[in-house]
Scaffold this active site. Structure first.
Site, mmCIF file in Angstrom:
data_model
loop_
_atom_site.group_PDB
_atom_site.id
_atom_site.type_symbol
_atom_site.label_atom_id
_atom_site.label_comp_id
_atom_site.label_asym_id
_atom_site.label_seq_id
_atom_site.Cartn_x
_atom_site.Cartn_y
_atom_site.Cartn_z
ATOM 1 N N VAL A 1 7.651 4.374 68.310
ATOM 2 C CA VAL A 1 8.061 5.557 69.064
ATOM 3 C C VAL A 1 9.376 5.284 69.792
ATOM 4 C CG1 VAL A 1 7.411 7.101 70.957
ATOM 5 C CG2 VAL A 1 5.666 6.298 69.355
ATOM 6 N N SER A 2 10.288 6.247 69.760
ATOM 7 C CA SER A 2 11.568 6.193 70.470
ATOM 8 C C SER A 2 12.412 5.034 69.921
ATOM 9 C CB SER A 2 11.331 6.103 71.980
ATOM 10 O OG SER A 2 12.525 6.350 72.697
ATOM 11 N N LEU A 3 12.835 4.069 70.751
ATOM 12 C CA LEU A 3 13.535 2.906 70.204
ATOM 13 C C LEU A 3 12.668 2.209 69.164
ATOM 14 C CD1 LEU A 3 15.958 0.948 70.179
ATOM 15 C CD2 LEU A 3 14.853 -0.277 72.081
#
Length: 395
Positions: free
Chosen positions: A220-222
């Site tokens: 998730v995300s980075l």
């Protein structure tokens, strides 16, 4: 998504939307977030802390006299608000409120009892995480999940772990280096994430009831850069999901600077560069997102200065043929209005998809769906449904 609150502060609006979105899986309640947010002054980290710490303390106290189901629900929401209370405080790592709010967040989540705490052997220490066991006999598929630059293993319950568990997957969530339970023990981020994921795969393959041919990784995300990076070097993964896809994480920072990437790398790593430092100071004043990113980035990357953080962050890229090494199927998610990885000409998810030689699917979420924000935080059930339907078909 149009900013409905904090119209002059995109970072405060995104974090508020993130909290609204956690309501989909019991991590918040809309009215509670609205009540807390209405007392927050844009850009004021103290007022943010006080609003969410106060909300969390009220729920924590109420849970003491509540019935079992009510207490579970109160504790899950309190866990979210405690974590959020400390979110903007990392510019001063010595602030005692950081550990106080995080420790209470973990306590609440564990008391809620939705997953089993586990310790995963890692080098000469352990990584902390949670195991969700699917019901029934026979080998089941396993989803390994980690967050990115600023999320926690606890928060992942509301960002896909709970959704996977109710669909019959075993799930393992964990904090890797640089993430909350690790950074508090001095374990900073590292870009070669395969050295993090490989011991986690070893761990899950040692569990009873896991189908070794159906182990997937979701970041998730980075984590949308970290998970593909790990998949490029970990052949035991049957699929990888990037929510959202990231080819070069440094693009989120280099967009604020007037040089090409090679020049930014050179100057960021220089012993002194007053012009670079002045641009970062000006950028912090102009952008609430850059201000927060630099404060948090120094904390999780072990950097003494903003420029050192930028130098370290630029190492998080799939350039140089890394993306092309991935062999398993990849789902690349894209948010149509991503605050961090949108790009003026080509988004980071599309850059990642363009470099993949493995089977790939690009899944775009739009404003019409209420899902165009980074990681689709305003539409968690919609996102989870599409992601896990893809994973069902793929595995």
């Amino acid at each position: 998504m149009k900013q409905l609150m904090f119209t002059e502060d995109p970072q405060f609006w995104f974090e508020t939307l993130r909290l609204f979105g956690h309501a989909a899986y019991g991590g918040s309640d809309f009215g509670e977030v609205l009540a807390a947010a209405s007392t927050v002054k844009a850009g004021d980290y103290e007022s943010w802390h006080d609003a969410y710490r106060g909300m969390a303390d009220r729920l924590y106290a109420e849970a003491a006299d509540a019935g079992p189901v009510t207490a579970r629900d109160l504790l899950l929401r309190a866990s979210t608000y405690y974590f959020s209370a400390g979110f903007f405080l990392h510019g001063d790592p010595a602030d005692p409120r950081i550990d106080a709010s995080y420790d209470r967040s973990v306590e609440c989540f564990r008391r809620a009892g939705v997953a089993e705490p586990v310790e995963i052997p890692y080098k000469d220490t352990v990584l902390h995480g949670y195991l969700y066991r699917a019901p029934g006999d026979g080998p089941k598929p396993m989803v390994i999940m980690h967050s990115g630059f600023d999320g926690s293993a606890e928060e992942l319950h509301f960002m896909g772990a709970g959704a996977a568990a109710e669909r019959g997957y075993h799930v393992l969530t964990f904090d890797g280096p640089g993430q909350p339970s690790a950074i508090r023990r001095g374990i900073v981020f590292r870009p070669d994430w395969e050295h993090v994921v490989t011991p986690v795969v070893d761990f899950v393959l040692g569990l009873d009831g896991v189908d070794p041919g159906r182990v997937a990784l979701l970041g998730v995300s980075l984590g949308g850069e970290l998970a593909p990076r790990a998949a490029a070097f970990e052949p035991r993964l049957a699929a990888v999901v990037a929510v959202d896809g990231v080819y070069d994480a440094g693009a989120a920072v280099t967009s604020f600077l007037p040089w090409d990437r090679a020049e930014i790398v050179r100057r960021a790593n220089a012993e002194h560069d007053e012009e670079f430092d002045a641009l970062l100071r000006a950028g912090r004043e102009a952008s609430s997102t850059l201000r927060w990113a630099c404060d948090h980035g120094r904390y999780v990357m072990g950097a003494a200065t903003d420029r050192e953080f930028v130098a370290k962050y630029l190492e998080y890229t799939l350039e140089g043929g890394v993306a092309e090494k991935i062999q398993c199927p990849v789902l690349v998610c894209e948010a149509a209005d991503d605050l961090f990885f949108g790009g003026e000409t080509e988004t980071e998810p599309r850059r990642l998809a363009a470099h993949l030689t493995a089977p790939k699917t690009l899944l775009t979420f739009t404003a019409e769906e209420g899902a165009d924000a980074h990681c689709h935080v305003g539409a968690q059930r919609l996102a989870a449904g599409r992601i896990y339907d893809w994973l069902d078909r793929t595995l």
